[in-house]
Design a protein around this motif. Structure first.
Motif, PDB file in Angstrom:
ATOM      1  N   ALA A 153       0.845  -1.194   0.000  1.00 39.72           N
ATOM      2  CA  ALA A 153       0.000   0.000   0.000  1.00 39.72           C
ATOM      3  C   ALA A 153       0.880   1.245   0.000  1.00 39.72           C
ATOM      4  O   ALA A 153       2.040   1.198   0.436  1.00 39.72           O
ATOM      5  CB  ALA A 153      -0.905  -0.014   1.238  1.00 39.72           C
ATOM      6  N   PRO A 154       0.359   2.385  -0.474  1.00 42.11           N
ATOM      7  CA  PRO A 154       1.188   3.584  -0.620  1.00 42.11           C
ATOM      8  C   PRO A 154       1.928   3.995   0.649  1.00 42.11           C
ATOM      9  O   PRO A 154       3.045   4.514   0.572  1.00 42.11           O
ATOM     10  CB  PRO A 154       0.180   4.643  -1.053  1.00 42.11           C
ATOM     11  N   MET A 155       1.326   3.757   1.827  1.00 40.48           N
ATOM     12  CA  MET A 155       1.969   4.238   3.047  1.00 40.48           C
ATOM     13  C   MET A 155       3.092   3.328   3.517  1.00 40.48           C
ATOM     14  O   MET A 155       3.848   3.687   4.423  1.00 40.48           O
ATOM     15  CB  MET A 155       0.935   4.389   4.170  1.00 40.48           C
ATOM     16  N   ALA A 156       3.253   2.139   2.907  1.00 38.77           N
ATOM     17  CA  ALA A 156       4.236   1.164   3.404  1.00 38.77           C
ATOM     18  C   ALA A 156       5.649   1.731   3.414  1.00 38.77           C
ATOM     19  O   ALA A 156       6.419   1.483   4.347  1.00 38.77           O
ATOM     20  CB  ALA A 156       4.185  -0.106   2.552  1.00 38.77           C
ATOM     21  N   GLN A 157       5.992   2.499   2.406  1.00 40.25           N
ATOM     22  CA  GLN A 157       7.352   3.027   2.321  1.00 40.25           C
ATOM     23  C   GLN A 157       7.621   4.156   3.314  1.00 40.25           C
ATOM     24  O   GLN A 157       8.782   4.508   3.558  1.00 40.25           O
ATOM     25  CB  GLN A 157       7.611   3.534   0.903  1.00 40.25           C
ATOM     26  N   TYR A 158       6.566   4.715   3.909  1.00 39.52           N
ATOM     27  CA  TYR A 158       6.728   5.850   4.820  1.00 39.52           C
ATOM     28  C   TYR A 158       6.669   5.448   6.288  1.00 39.52           C
ATOM     29  O   TYR A 158       6.774   6.298   7.168  1.00 39.52           O
ATOM     30  CB  TYR A 158       5.657   6.900   4.533  1.00 39.52           C
ATOM     31  N   LEU A 159       6.472   4.173   6.562  1.00 39.22           N
ATOM     32  CA  LEU A 159       6.453   3.709   7.941  1.00 39.22           C
ATOM     33  C   LEU A 159       7.863   3.726   8.523  1.00 39.22           C
ATOM     34  O   LEU A 159       8.845   3.893   7.808  1.00 39.22           O
ATOM     35  CB  LEU A 159       5.869   2.296   7.999  1.00 39.22           C
ATOM     36  N   PHE A 160       7.938   3.552   9.844  1.00 37.22           N
ATOM     37  CA  PHE A 160       9.255   3.460  10.483  1.00 37.22           C
ATOM     38  C   PHE A 160       9.333   2.162  11.274  1.00 37.22           C
ATOM     39  O   PHE A 160       8.608   1.992  12.256  1.00 37.22           O
ATOM     40  CB  PHE A 160       9.514   4.649  11.403  1.00 37.22           C
ATOM     41  N   PRO A 161      10.192   1.238  10.845  1.00 32.77           N
ATOM     42  CA  PRO A 161      10.952   1.306   9.588  1.00 32.77           C
ATOM     43  C   PRO A 161      10.045   1.048   8.383  1.00 32.77           C
ATOM     44  O   PRO A 161       8.953   0.509   8.546  1.00 32.77           O
ATOM     45  CB  PRO A 161      11.977   0.182   9.763  1.00 32.77           C
ATOM     46  N   PRO A 162      10.491   1.411   7.184  1.00 36.14           N
ATOM     47  CA  PRO A 162       9.696   1.130   5.984  1.00 36.14           C
ATOM     48  C   PRO A 162       9.390  -0.365   5.878  1.00 36.14           C
ATOM     49  O   PRO A 162      10.237  -1.207   6.200  1.00 36.14           O
ATOM     50  CB  PRO A 162      10.598   1.612   4.841  1.00 36.14           C
ATOM     51  N   LEU A 163       8.179  -0.669   5.441  1.00 35.29           N
ATOM     52  CA  LEU A 163       7.683  -2.044   5.462  1.00 35.29           C
ATOM     53  C   LEU A 163       8.043  -2.804   4.181  1.00 35.29           C
ATOM     54  O   LEU A 163       7.719  -2.361   3.078  1.00 35.29           O
ATOM     55  CB  LEU A 163       6.162  -2.047   5.644  1.00 35.29           C
ATOM     56  N   THR A 164       8.689  -3.942   4.344  1.00 36.82           N
ATOM     57  CA  THR A 164       8.867  -4.872   3.228  1.00 36.82           C
ATOM     58  C   THR A 164       7.505  -5.465   2.894  1.00 36.82           C
ATOM     59  O   THR A 164       6.763  -5.871   3.792  1.00 36.82           O
ATOM     60  CB  THR A 164       9.842  -6.001   3.616  1.00 36.82           C
ATOM     61  N   SER A 165       7.161  -5.506   1.608  1.00 41.46           N
ATOM     62  CA  SER A 165       5.821  -5.945   1.241  1.00 41.46           C
ATOM     63  C   SER A 165       5.800  -6.535  -0.161  1.00 41.46           C
ATOM     64  O   SER A 165       6.677  -6.245  -0.986  1.00 41.46           O
ATOM     65  CB  SER A 165       4.840  -4.762   1.323  1.00 41.46           C
ATOM     66  N   VAL A 166       4.790  -7.352  -0.413  1.00 43.75           N
ATOM     67  CA  VAL A 166       4.577  -7.928  -1.742  1.00 43.75           C
ATOM     68  C   VAL A 166       3.704  -6.964  -2.544  1.00 43.75           C
ATOM     69  O   VAL A 166       2.576  -6.675  -2.153  1.00 43.75           O
ATOM     70  CB  VAL A 166       3.907  -9.312  -1.648  1.00 43.75           C
ATOM     71  N   ARG A 167       4.246  -6.456  -3.631  1.00 40.62           N
ATOM     72  CA  ARG A 167       3.529  -5.474  -4.446  1.00 40.62           C
ATOM     73  C   ARG A 167       2.672  -6.173  -5.504  1.00 40.62           C
ATOM     74  O   ARG A 167       3.157  -7.028  -6.244  1.00 40.62           O
ATOM     75  CB  ARG A 167       4.509  -4.526  -5.127  1.00 40.62           C
ATOM     76  N   GLN A 168       1.414  -5.780  -5.576  1.00 42.97           N
ATOM     77  CA  GLN A 168       0.516  -6.312  -6.588  1.00 42.97           C
ATOM     78  C   GLN A 168       0.463  -5.373  -7.803  1.00 42.97           C
ATOM     79  O   GLN A 168       0.424  -4.154  -7.625  1.00 42.97           O
ATOM     80  CB  GLN A 168      -0.897  -6.455  -6.025  1.00 42.97           C
TER      81      GLN A 168
END
Length: 339
Positions: free
Chosen positions: A285-300
């Motif tokens: 989701a768009p906010m994943a990169q702005y979390l602390f720490p940035p969230l590793t995620s599976v992009r669809q």
């Protein structure tokens, strides 16, 4: 001359061609020389011509509308994925001369009523379905009606219908293989209820990756619940309260919202995310990169999904040959500091 008074005859006179030629060219029914096309397009721009959609629809016998309903999120919740999906559909539909007609999703036995009413009224040419599950009554109804539709998601394996889907199992498998490659063996998964088709698809990737690595799957590492922040947090607190030798070193969540709940739980226990506990989400989701720490995620590939659904549906509506009735798109792992 105002745009509301401009007619095809005005465009034809300005371009120096017949009324019939302008009509056929604008409807895509005739090919003309490049210089003639340029004169027609220039006349349309200069005069500010806007086609009469009602007249066009009557001539074509179609509404050029695509019906779309989806499960509404609870107050205070967001669904970034379906929002992105709708946006991508609107862009693609507009590019090919169609519009998207959203309508409320009804639960229970009333689920197909809106579809029946829209078919009878002639207000739509076809439907795109999302939030598809097992034994989906909308799919059963539309197959029986032989009405054009494309589903964003699969349903019962023995049902034959057009669909576009994202390989959730491949996405989760990729994430778990990455964790195993980083040395993790005690990997837990925050899964969804057993009646969730998408959830079971994603869970299968975890099971496959663990089995391929010959890592035993501990029953207490597979937790099921709704995909909310609160559930993700509660599940993770439960995992972190296990004895230290049993406590997982990595957590895979089936969506980013649950992963954010897991991050909150880790902080409550004084753990450093990414070092003491690796956490991976799903969706990017768009906010994943702005979390602390940035969230590793599976992009669809959501934008591509919306594009493909509209492209496939328009082909079905217009009787065009369909090269691929089933489209399975591949997700990708976006690695950030949380893992």
């Amino acid at each position: 001359m105002t745009a509301t008074k401009v007619t095809l005859k005005d465009v034809a006179a300005r371009a120096g061609v017949s009324y019939q030629t302008v009509s056929k060219v604008l409807n895509g029914d005739m090919q003309v020389a490049p210089e003639t096309m340029e004169r027609i397009q220039a006349a349309v721009r200069e005069l500010g011509y806007r086609p009469n959609r009602i007249a066009r629809n009557m001539r074509a016998g179609r509404s050029f509308m695509i019906g779309y309903s989806w499960t509404q999120t609870e107050p205070g919740q967001v669904n970034h994925i379906l929002d992105q999906f709708l946006s991508s559909m609107v862009r693609e539909a507009s590019a090919v001369g169609y519009y998207v007609l959203p309508f409320p999703f009804q639960a229970g036995s009333a689920q197909v009523d809106a579809y029946r009413d829209l078919i009878r009224s002639g207000n739509v040419d076809g439907f795109v379905l999302s939030s598809v599950n097992y034994n989906d009554p909308r799919i059963q109804f539309l197959l029986k009606q032989k009405f054009p539709f494309v589903a964003f998601g699969r349903s019962n394996p023995d049902w034959d219908f057009a669909w576009v889907d994202i390989d959730g199992a491949a996405g989760t498998r990729q994430a778990v293989e990455y964790l195993i490659g980083r040395g993790h063996r005690r990997i837990a998964i925050l899964a969804w209820p057993e009646d969730s088709r998408v959830g079971n698809d994603r869970l299968q990737g975890y099971l496959d990756a663990m089995q391929a690595a010959q890592i035993g799957i501990e029953p207490e590492y597979v937790l099921r619940g709704e995909g909310t922040f609160e559930v993700g947090r509660a599940m993770t607190l439960h995992l972190l309260d296990l004895p230290s030798e049993q406590r997982p070193t990595a957590i895979m969540a089936l969506n980013d919202t649950m992963a954010i709940g897991a991050m909150a739980a880790a902080r409550e226990r004084g753990l450093e995310i990414g070092t003491d506990l690796a956490i991976i989400g799903f969706d990017d989701a768009p906010m994943a990169q702005y979390l602390f720490p940035p969230l590793t995620s599976v992009r669809q590939p959501i934008a591509e999904s919306g594009h493909k659904c509209v492209e496939l549906l328009v082909a079905l509506v217009e009787g065009q040959p369909v090269a691929q009735k089933h489209v399975l798109l591949q997700p990708s792992l976006i690695i950030r500091a949380s893992a």
